[in-house]
Scaffold this active site. Structure first.
Site, PDB file in Angstrom:
ATOM      1  N   HIS A   8      -7.646 -21.551  42.766  1.00 19.53           N
ATOM      2  CA  HIS A   8      -6.295 -21.788  42.248  1.00 19.53           C
ATOM      3  C   HIS A   8      -6.185 -23.210  41.721  1.00 19.53           C
ATOM      4  CE1 HIS A   8      -6.381 -22.739  46.561  1.00 19.53           C
ATOM      5  NE2 HIS A   8      -5.530 -23.729  46.284  1.00 19.53           N
ATOM      6  N   HIS A  36      -3.397 -26.303  41.122  1.00 18.14           N
ATOM      7  CA  HIS A  36      -2.073 -26.827  41.469  1.00 18.14           C
ATOM      8  C   HIS A  36      -1.481 -27.529  40.256  1.00 18.14           C
ATOM      9  CE1 HIS A  36      -2.602 -26.777  45.978  1.00 18.14           C
ATOM     10  NE2 HIS A  36      -3.869 -26.827  45.637  1.00 18.14           N
TER      11      HIS A  36
HETATM   12  P1  DGP Z   1      -5.492 -25.737  48.770  1.00 20.67           P
HETATM   13  O1  DGP Z   1      -5.390 -26.699  49.913  1.00 20.67           O
HETATM   14  O2  DGP Z   1      -5.929 -26.407  47.471  1.00 20.67           O
HETATM   15  O3  DGP Z   1      -6.319 -24.524  49.142  1.00 20.67           O
HETATM   16  O4  DGP Z   1      -4.001 -25.255  48.508  1.00 20.67           O
HETATM   17  C1  DGP Z   1      -3.452 -24.108  49.070  1.00 20.67           C
HETATM   18  C2  DGP Z   1      -2.051 -23.994  48.541  1.00 20.67           C
HETATM   19  O5  DGP Z   1      -1.577 -22.704  48.852  1.00 20.67           O
HETATM   20  C3  DGP Z   1      -1.042 -24.988  49.143  1.00 20.67           C
HETATM   21  O6  DGP Z   1      -0.241 -25.500  48.085  1.00 20.67           O
HETATM   22  C4  DGP Z   1      -0.189 -24.119  50.057  1.00 20.67           C
HETATM   23  C5  DGP Z   1      -0.262 -22.787  49.362  1.00 20.67           C
HETATM   24  N1  DGP Z   1      -0.074 -21.614  50.210  1.00 20.67           N
HETATM   25  C6  DGP Z   1      -0.752 -21.313  51.354  1.00 20.67           C
HETATM   26  N2  DGP Z   1      -0.319 -20.136  51.840  1.00 20.67           N
HETATM   27  C7  DGP Z   1       0.634 -19.682  50.981  1.00 20.67           C
HETATM   28  C8  DGP Z   1       1.441 -18.507  50.940  1.00 20.67           C
HETATM   29  O7  DGP Z   1       1.387 -17.618  51.797  1.00 20.67           O
HETATM   30  N3  DGP Z   1       2.308 -18.389  49.883  1.00 20.67           N
HETATM   31  C9  DGP Z   1       2.400 -19.346  48.913  1.00 20.67           C
HETATM   32  N4  DGP Z   1       3.285 -19.140  47.929  1.00 20.67           N
HETATM   33  N5  DGP Z   1       1.654 -20.472  48.927  1.00 20.67           N
HETATM   34  C10 DGP Z   1       0.779 -20.618  49.943  1.00 20.67           C
END
Ligand code: DGP
Length: 143
Positions: free
Chosen positions: A102, A104
């Site tokens: 993903h 950001h």
């Molecule tokens: P990273 O540390 O780069 O793997 O970022 C993971 C991102 O995913 C962080 O911004 C939080 C987000 N995240 C984790 N779990 C969920 C979820 O269940 N729903 C959503 N919308 N975001 C999530």
């Protein structure tokens, strides 16, 4: 199309878990990050499950990054931050916590450090859905 049953982002892509969607097409889905490290923090993911950038097929790079740029411009216009970080973590050592690749899109404020997993950034679903709708509308104006 490959999906991983234990992956929260695969569940969001399949609409089996709730998320405030900003955009979707045949290749990618974009939704608000929870927690919001800053207002307008969006995640852009490929529909198919690839853990990191090292598994991502090269042909998905253009749809993924093209959508990221369009969303970054829309969020920038809507939220008018001082700056904007585009970030992509690979591996635990790099700070990756969800192993579905993903990108950001993260609005930044001068002098404010961000923590991607900051629980202070939690908002209610209604508020997130409203913001996602505003970003979707700004995205449509991007063309
Ligand atoms: P990273 O540390 O780069 O793997 O970022 C993971 C991102 O995913 C962080 O911004 C939080 C987000 N995240 C984790 N779990 C969920 C979820 O269940 N729903 C959503 N919308 N975001 C999530």
């Amino acid at each position: 199309m490959s999906a991983s049953p234990d992956c929260i982002f695969c569940r969001i892509v399949a609409r089996a878990a709730p998320a405030s969607l900003v955009y979707q097409d045949a290749h990618v889905v974009a939704f608000l990050a929870v927690p919001q490290a800053a207002r307008g923090h969006v995640l852009i993911v490929p529909r198919e499950h690839y853990a990191t950038c090292f598994e991502l097929p090269p042909e998905l790079a253009a749809p993924l990054f093209g959508t990221t740029l369009r969303i970054a411009r829309a969020v920038h216009r809507l939220c008018q931050p001082d700056g904007m970080t585009l970030a992509q973590n690979n591996g635990r050592a790099a700070g990756q916590s969800v192993f579905h690749v993903h990108i950001h899109v993260l609005p930044r404020t001068e002098g404010v450090r961000v923590n991607l997993h900051d629980p202070k950034g939690r908002s209610g679903r209604g508020e997130l859905d409203r913001l996602a709708g505003e970003i979707s509308a700004a995205l449509e104006q991007e063309g």
